[in-house]
Design a protein around this motif. Structure first.
Motif, PDB file in Angstrom:
ATOM      1  N   THR A   5       0.791  -1.371  -0.010  1.00  0.00           N
ATOM      2  CA  THR A   5       0.045  -0.026  -0.036  1.00  0.00           C
ATOM      3  C   THR A   5       0.906   1.414  -0.023  1.00  0.00           C
ATOM      4  O   THR A   5       1.908   1.501   0.792  1.00  0.00           O
ATOM      5  CB  THR A   5      -0.839  -0.254   1.053  1.00  0.00           C
ATOM      6  OG1 THR A   5      -1.997  -1.311   1.237  1.00  0.00           O
ATOM      7  CG2 THR A   5      -1.835   1.195   1.235  1.00  0.00           C
ATOM      8  N   SER A  64      -3.294   0.326  -3.269  1.00  0.00           N
ATOM      9  CA  SER A  64      -3.104  -1.069  -2.646  1.00  0.00           C
ATOM     10  C   SER A  64      -3.093  -2.086  -4.036  1.00  0.00           C
ATOM     11  O   SER A  64      -3.911  -2.167  -4.601  1.00  0.00           O
ATOM     12  CB  SER A  64      -4.159  -1.443  -1.651  1.00  0.00           C
ATOM     13  OG  SER A  64      -4.198  -0.529  -0.638  1.00  0.00           O
ATOM     14  N   LEU A 106      -5.554  -9.208  -1.704  1.00  0.00           N
ATOM     15  CA  LEU A 106      -6.521  -8.144  -1.486  1.00  0.00           C
ATOM     16  C   LEU A 106      -7.627  -9.016  -0.526  1.00  0.00           C
ATOM     17  O   LEU A 106      -8.327  -9.478  -1.578  1.00  0.00           O
ATOM     18  CB  LEU A 106      -6.723  -7.198  -2.629  1.00  0.00           C
ATOM     19  CG  LEU A 106      -5.600  -6.305  -3.109  1.00  0.00           C
ATOM     20  CD1 LEU A 106      -5.900  -5.759  -4.423  1.00  0.00           C
ATOM     21  CD2 LEU A 106      -5.146  -5.194  -1.980  1.00  0.00           C
ATOM     22  N   SER A 107      -7.975  -8.342   0.518  1.00  0.00           N
ATOM     23  CA  SER A 107      -9.104  -9.020   1.166  1.00  0.00           C
ATOM     24  C   SER A 107      -9.930  -8.039   1.890  1.00  0.00           C
ATOM     25  O   SER A 107      -9.472  -6.898   2.153  1.00  0.00           O
ATOM     26  CB  SER A 107      -8.541  -9.941   2.307  1.00  0.00           C
ATOM     27  OG  SER A 107      -7.696 -10.876   1.851  1.00  0.00           O
ATOM     28  N   TYR A 108     -11.080  -8.430   2.203  1.00  0.00           N
ATOM     29  CA  TYR A 108     -12.091  -7.320   2.678  1.00  0.00           C
ATOM     30  C   TYR A 108     -11.793  -7.124   4.287  1.00  0.00           C
ATOM     31  O   TYR A 108     -12.053  -5.814   4.690  1.00  0.00           O
ATOM     32  CB  TYR A 108     -13.595  -7.960   2.557  1.00  0.00           C
ATOM     33  CG  TYR A 108     -14.665  -7.083   3.155  1.00  0.00           C
ATOM     34  CD1 TYR A 108     -15.006  -6.166   2.440  1.00  0.00           C
ATOM     35  CD2 TYR A 108     -15.102  -6.777   4.579  1.00  0.00           C
ATOM     36  CE1 TYR A 108     -16.153  -4.851   2.790  1.00  0.00           C
ATOM     37  CE2 TYR A 108     -16.099  -6.086   5.021  1.00  0.00           C
ATOM     38  CZ  TYR A 108     -16.501  -4.871   4.026  1.00  0.00           C
ATOM     39  OH  TYR A 108     -17.556  -4.069   4.340  1.00  0.00           O
ATOM     40  N   ASP A 120      -9.226  -6.034   5.999  1.00  0.00           N
ATOM     41  CA  ASP A 120      -8.449  -4.975   6.256  1.00  0.00           C
ATOM     42  C   ASP A 120      -8.516  -3.886   4.851  1.00  0.00           C
ATOM     43  O   ASP A 120      -7.734  -2.875   4.744  1.00  0.00           O
ATOM     44  CB  ASP A 120      -6.939  -5.338   6.290  1.00  0.00           C
ATOM     45  CG  ASP A 120      -6.391  -5.616   5.018  1.00  0.00           C
ATOM     46  OD1 ASP A 120      -5.036  -5.704   5.003  1.00  0.00           O
ATOM     47  OD2 ASP A 120      -7.119  -5.937   4.148  1.00  0.00           O
ATOM     48  N   GLN A 121      -9.719  -3.755   4.137  1.00  0.00           N
ATOM     49  CA  GLN A 121      -9.844  -3.038   3.111  1.00  0.00           C
ATOM     50  C   GLN A 121     -10.671  -1.604   3.734  1.00  0.00           C
ATOM     51  O   GLN A 121     -11.625  -1.817   4.495  1.00  0.00           O
ATOM     52  CB  GLN A 121     -10.595  -3.509   2.038  1.00  0.00           C
ATOM     53  CG  GLN A 121     -11.092  -2.511   0.936  1.00  0.00           C
ATOM     54  CD  GLN A 121     -11.634  -3.555  -0.149  1.00  0.00           C
ATOM     55  OE1 GLN A 121     -11.067  -4.224  -1.044  1.00  0.00           O
ATOM     56  NE2 GLN A 121     -12.964  -3.248  -0.279  1.00  0.00           N
ATOM     57  N   GLU A 122     -10.199  -0.546   3.348  1.00  0.00           N
ATOM     58  CA  GLU A 122     -10.558   0.528   3.793  1.00  0.00           C
ATOM     59  C   GLU A 122     -10.876   1.497   2.546  1.00  0.00           C
ATOM     60  O   GLU A 122     -10.263   1.359   1.539  1.00  0.00           O
ATOM     61  CB  GLU A 122      -9.860   1.489   4.578  1.00  0.00           C
ATOM     62  CG  GLU A 122      -9.914   0.855   6.099  1.00  0.00           C
ATOM     63  CD  GLU A 122      -9.139   1.643   7.140  1.00  0.00           C
ATOM     64  OE1 GLU A 122      -8.708   2.738   6.645  1.00  0.00           O
ATOM     65  OE2 GLU A 122      -9.363   1.408   8.352  1.00  0.00           O
ATOM     66  N   SER A 167     -16.209   1.148  -0.526  1.00  0.00           N
ATOM     67  CA  SER A 167     -14.897   0.434  -0.357  1.00  0.00           C
ATOM     68  C   SER A 167     -14.181   0.390  -1.680  1.00  0.00           C
ATOM     69  O   SER A 167     -14.597   0.363  -2.905  1.00  0.00           O
ATOM     70  CB  SER A 167     -15.082  -1.125  -0.034  1.00  0.00           C
ATOM     71  OG  SER A 167     -15.678  -1.316   1.410  1.00  0.00           O
ATOM     72  N   GLN A 209      -9.658  -0.228  -3.715  1.00  0.00           N
ATOM     73  CA  GLN A 209      -8.413  -0.681  -3.233  1.00  0.00           C
ATOM     74  C   GLN A 209      -7.525   0.912  -3.618  1.00  0.00           C
ATOM     75  O   GLN A 209      -6.374   0.973  -3.192  1.00  0.00           O
ATOM     76  CB  GLN A 209      -7.760  -1.366  -3.999  1.00  0.00           C
ATOM     77  CG  GLN A 209      -8.406  -2.992  -4.175  1.00  0.00           C
ATOM     78  CD  GLN A 209     -10.062  -3.171  -4.366  1.00  0.00           C
ATOM     79  OE1 GLN A 209     -10.126  -2.616  -5.779  1.00  0.00           O
ATOM     80  NE2 GLN A 209     -10.644  -3.529  -4.104  1.00  0.00           N
ATOM     81  N   ASP A 256     -12.814   0.198  -7.442  1.00  0.00           N
ATOM     82  CA  ASP A 256     -12.906  -1.077  -6.699  1.00  0.00           C
ATOM     83  C   ASP A 256     -13.077  -1.971  -7.673  1.00  0.00           C
ATOM     84  O   ASP A 256     -14.044  -2.123  -8.650  1.00  0.00           O
ATOM     85  CB  ASP A 256     -14.169  -0.899  -6.012  1.00  0.00           C
ATOM     86  CG  ASP A 256     -14.383  -2.200  -5.110  1.00  0.00           C
ATOM     87  OD1 ASP A 256     -13.556  -3.114  -5.261  1.00  0.00           O
ATOM     88  OD2 ASP A 256     -15.678  -2.340  -4.566  1.00  0.00           O
TER      89      ASP A 256
END
Length: 489
Positions: free
Chosen positions: A330, A356, A361-363, A365-367, A385, A387, A436
């Motif tokens: 990131t 990112s 890539l996973s939900y 820790d996704q902001e 949401s 990346q 996204d």
């Protein structure tokens, strides 16, 4: 309630309690008075054009050590300076000291003699340094999300003990205990500035969180939650250390190294196969971050002049262990610029971005937009949401109530009774976009430009407190009144 009423009376009737204008330790205005008052600095000058600093006096620093204060001053005894340069350096030192977070007020006084000597005197009102604060926390990404459907079942509670400056060297220890939907235990210890030139600082961090309610996906720009009333479905642990280096006054470099362990209920990965890396519900990894920050803001809590530039990179999943279950990189960056105009008018703008990329890539820790400071105003009710994102903000403000200093008569302790406050009206325009790659819903706000504009009021007072109310309308024609607890930019 009585304290709040007293503050409101002082706000609208400035003649009470000896209120004065423009001379508080947090003032941003230049005053060309008979004594050469310069943003919290008073000058009594002799006839010479150049002066030798023969003495630096410190008054009111009961806890804070002289060495800690002297580290923030860009001059020392023996320096030879003209009066204008001395005023500038004394003001720079005053702002450096305000931004340590140790003081509510810092004032400087320069006295010169006919023999071409100068004495610089700093006077302080230190902050209260032990805060056993009750925690009332919303289990939502932001305040406005909770206000749409308030529920006491989504409120977490506990105790947050913050101890600052116990040895007088600006060290900090924080202990957090929290219950409710989220049960947390946290400990962070930040050392004083270390080394001959007080340029290094280290910190140790431990966090444990377990929850019975967890967001597992975002749909139509709202989070979807799964809740188990009988068991904890999310267990997260983090332990690590950081090292910061600040050799001068304005540039800081930070390196952080953490170990993470996550254990989730299998139901979350069934509901969303992308919740964890590679569909896993139990995994661990190391992360390494580097941050560079250049901070030339006048007052960091509510800037009116200067700029902040910051860039960072984080790698989650390092080369050890070899079977690390995370691989995400990131990049983040921000620049904020604050411009004093004239006649109590101010402008500001900022640009913030995040990128990112990785194979996991996973939900979890996704902001995106709507989380913390990354927000296009007008979309407070949405969580978008993604990346990658970029957000641009701008505002123009007018100082309705110039900063005043007052005393609350029935409070004896000067650390609480002596206050400063100011009120600003502002108009603003924000724009941004978040990308996204996983969205398949045409109604989503991702992958399209967003914009919002509006007007608001900012109230700024001591202990870095900012209360902000704004009316905003976004490009989709939806508007509302929103509340925030930080500076707009």
């Amino acid at each position: 309630m009585r304290v709040l009423l007293n503050i409101l009376i002082l706000l609208f009737i400035p003649g009470l309690s000896g209120a004065t204008t423009g001379t508080s330790g947090n003032s941003h205005e230049y005053q060309n008075g008979t004594q050469g008052s310069f943003s919290g600095i008073s000058v009594v000058s002799g006839p010479s054009a150049v002066f030798i600093i023969d003495q630096i006096d410190l008054k009111g620093n009961i806890l804070t050590r002289n060495k800690t204060i002297m580290r923030e001053l860009p001059f020392q005894t023996g320096d030879t300076l003209d009066l204008h340069t001395l005023e500038q350096k004394a003001e720079a030192g005053r702002l450096n000291l305000m931004n340590t977070g140790l003081f509510n007020f810092v004032k400087a006084h320069i006295t010169t003699t006919e023999q071409a000597f100068a004495t610089v005197t700093y006077s302080f009102v230190e902050r209260w340094n032990i805060w056993p604060l009750p925690v009332i926390e919303l289990d939502e990404p932001n305040l406005n999300q909770w206000l749409e459907s308030p529920s006491f079942s989504t409120i977490n509670y506990g105790m947050d003990l913050l101890m600052m400056n116990l040895t007088g060297r600006n060290e900090r220890t924080r202990i957090l205990v929290k219950a409710g939907n989220v049960q947390s235990l946290g400990l962070s210890v930040q050392t004083p500035l270390l080394g001959k030139h007080q340029a290094f600082r280290t910190a140790l961090v431990f966090n444990m969180n377990r929850t019975k309610r967890r967001a597992y996906a975002t749909e139509d720009n709202q989070q979807l939650y799964y809740r188990d009333p009988d068991d904890f479905i999310s267990n997260e642990y983090r332990i690590g250390t950081s090292l910061s280096w600040r050799p001068g006054y304005y540039n800081t470099q930070i390196v952080r190294f953490y170990y993470h362990y996550h254990d989730y209920a299998d139901t979350l990965t069934i509901l969303n196969p992308r919740f964890g890396p590679n569909g896993e519900s139990r995994f661990s990894f190391f992360s390494l971050s580097y941050i560079f920050r250049r901070d030339r803001r006048d007052i960091a809590a509510y800037p009116l002049d200067g700029y902040l530039a910051e860039a960072g990179i984080t790698k989650k999943g390092l080369w050890f262990p070899k079977d690390s279950e995370m691989d995400v990189t990131t990049l983040e960056g921000t620049i904020r610029h604050y411009i004093p105009l004239r006649n109590r008018w101010y402008a500001a703008w900022s640009m913030t971005g995040k990128w990112s990329e990785g194979t996991t890539l996973s939900y979890f820790d996704q902001e995106g937009l709507g989380f913390t400071h990354a927000l296009v105003r007008g979309y407070e009710s949405y969580l978008i949401s993604g990346q990658k994102y970029v957000v641009a903000k701008s505002n123009i403000k007018y100082n309705l109530l110039p900063e005043r200093e007052s005393t609350i008569g029935f409070i004896r302790n000067e650390k609480f009774s002596r206050i400063h406050y100011a009120l600003y009206a502002n108009i603003f325009l924000d724009a941004g976009m978040i990308s996204d790659r996983h969205t398949g819903n045409n109604e989503t706000l991702a992958n399209r430009w967003l914009a919002g504009a509006g007007a608001g009021l900012d109230f700024h007072t001591y202990y870095d407190t900012v209360l902000r109310a704004e009316f905003t309308i976004n490009r989709h024609g939806r508007g509302g009144v929103f509340f925030h607890l930080s500076a707009p930019i």
